[in-house]
Motif scaffolding. Structure first.
Motif, PDB file in Angstrom:
ATOM      1  N   THR A  93      25.412  23.527  62.893  1.00 29.47           N
ATOM      2  CA  THR A  93      24.024  23.617  63.315  1.00 29.47           C
ATOM      3  C   THR A  93      23.893  24.185  64.727  1.00 29.47           C
ATOM      4  O   THR A  93      24.812  24.094  65.526  1.00 29.47           O
ATOM      5  CB  THR A  93      23.359  22.237  63.246  1.00 29.47           C
ATOM      6  N   ASP A  94      22.753  24.761  65.010  1.00 29.13           N
ATOM      7  CA  ASP A  94      22.513  25.275  66.353  1.00 29.13           C
ATOM      8  C   ASP A  94      21.464  24.438  67.083  1.00 29.13           C
ATOM      9  O   ASP A  94      20.796  24.920  67.989  1.00 29.13           O
ATOM     10  CB  ASP A  94      22.111  26.753  66.308  1.00 29.13           C
ATOM     11  N   ILE A  95      21.309  23.182  66.704  1.00 33.91           N
ATOM     12  CA  ILE A  95      20.369  22.284  67.369  1.00 33.91           C
ATOM     13  C   ILE A  95      20.832  22.092  68.813  1.00 33.91           C
ATOM     14  O   ILE A  95      21.965  21.695  69.059  1.00 33.91           O
ATOM     15  CB  ILE A  95      20.284  20.930  66.628  1.00 33.91           C
ATOM     16  N   ALA A 128      20.044  15.541  70.893  1.00 33.89           N
ATOM     17  CA  ALA A 128      19.983  16.747  70.077  1.00 33.89           C
ATOM     18  C   ALA A 128      18.517  16.917  69.696  1.00 33.89           C
ATOM     19  O   ALA A 128      17.939  16.040  69.053  1.00 33.89           O
ATOM     20  CB  ALA A 128      20.863  16.611  68.837  1.00 33.89           C
ATOM     21  N   ASP A 129      17.930  18.028  70.123  1.00 30.69           N
ATOM     22  CA  ASP A 129      16.497  18.258  69.991  1.00 30.69           C
ATOM     23  C   ASP A 129      16.249  19.384  68.990  1.00 30.69           C
ATOM     24  O   ASP A 129      16.448  20.559  69.290  1.00 30.69           O
ATOM     25  CB  ASP A 129      15.919  18.616  71.369  1.00 30.69           C
ATOM     26  N   ASP A 130      15.811  19.000  67.801  1.00 29.50           N
ATOM     27  CA  ASP A 130      15.546  19.948  66.720  1.00 29.50           C
ATOM     28  C   ASP A 130      14.059  20.308  66.740  1.00 29.50           C
ATOM     29  O   ASP A 130      13.245  19.667  66.068  1.00 29.50           O
ATOM     30  CB  ASP A 130      15.954  19.342  65.382  1.00 29.50           C
ATOM     31  N   ASP A 131      13.707  21.290  67.556  1.00 28.53           N
ATOM     32  CA  ASP A 131      12.318  21.752  67.686  1.00 28.53           C
ATOM     33  C   ASP A 131      11.340  20.607  67.951  1.00 28.53           C
ATOM     34  O   ASP A 131      10.315  20.472  67.278  1.00 28.53           O
ATOM     35  CB  ASP A 131      11.883  22.530  66.438  1.00 28.53           C
ATOM     36  N   VAL A 136      17.200  14.145  66.972  1.00 28.27           N
ATOM     37  CA  VAL A 136      17.956  13.786  65.776  1.00 28.27           C
ATOM     38  C   VAL A 136      19.289  13.116  66.101  1.00 28.27           C
ATOM     39  O   VAL A 136      20.001  12.692  65.186  1.00 28.27           O
ATOM     40  CB  VAL A 136      18.177  15.002  64.849  1.00 28.27           C
ATOM     41  N   VAL A 196      20.800  14.718  59.424  1.00 32.23           N
ATOM     42  CA  VAL A 196      21.538  15.870  59.965  1.00 32.23           C
ATOM     43  C   VAL A 196      23.043  15.607  60.076  1.00 32.23           C
ATOM     44  O   VAL A 196      23.754  16.399  60.696  1.00 32.23           O
ATOM     45  CB  VAL A 196      20.973  16.326  61.331  1.00 32.23           C
ATOM     46  N   VAL A 246      26.358  18.283  64.350  1.00 29.69           N
ATOM     47  CA  VAL A 246      25.667  17.704  65.500  1.00 29.69           C
ATOM     48  C   VAL A 246      26.598  16.742  66.240  1.00 29.69           C
ATOM     49  O   VAL A 246      26.680  16.771  67.474  1.00 29.69           O
ATOM     50  CB  VAL A 246      24.363  16.994  65.078  1.00 29.69           C
TER      51      VAL A 246
END
Length: 149
Positions: free
Chosen positions: A2-4, A55-58, A62, A91, A96
């Motif tokens: 993932t790119d979170i 970890a900030d998913d938009d 998460v 996730v 992550v």
């Protein structure tokens, strides 16, 4: 993977971070207590006595990692207690956790720490696999004792 993005937590993260922290505590078989979780995380954020990464998913948090600074007499230096890591089930197995581990290691290097250390339950085999994948080694020389007060 993932790119979170992984970043430092801020006071603006308090509500979401506290909810993740409560989930983390429930994972370790503690009673859910959202108010106490919010109070505890609010104190950490206000006092700056721990480092917290998220970890900030938009705009949706998460995962989080929390570390506390301490000292090692034997190693003649500082070290970080990597006390908390929680990745939301939605996730997991997407990279992550390993990215959080990389950020933790980066913190250790940035601060000139002698080492990082963590404890986990024997039954947390998923966590153990993650730690070993990230290059952490199981310390079989020392025993951990504790006394609840």
């Amino acid at each position: 993977m993932t790119d979170i993005p992984i970043r430092d937590a801020t006071a603006d993260d308090h509500k979401q971070l506290s909810a993740l922290f409560d989930d983390y505590r429930v994972f370790y078989r503690r009673e859910s207590d959202p108010e106490a979780a919010a109070r505890y995380m609010g104190e950490r954020l206000a006092n700056g006595d721990s480092r917290i990464f998220v970890a900030d998913d938009d705009g949706t948090l998460v995962a989080f990692a929390q570390l506390y600074p301490t000292f090692s007499s034997v190693d003649l230096g500082t070290m970080w207690l990597f006390n908390d890591l929680y990745v939301d089930p939605s996730v997991r197995r997407q990279g992550v956790g390993i990215r959080m581990m990389e950020r933790v290691e980066q913190l250790g290097r940035e601060t000139g720490a002698a080492k990082l250390f963590l404890r986990t339950e024997r039954i947390n085999t998923a966590g153990q696999r993650l730690y070993e994948t990230a290059g952490w080694q199981l310390d079989e020389r020392f025993l951990t004792y504790q006394k609840y007060l």
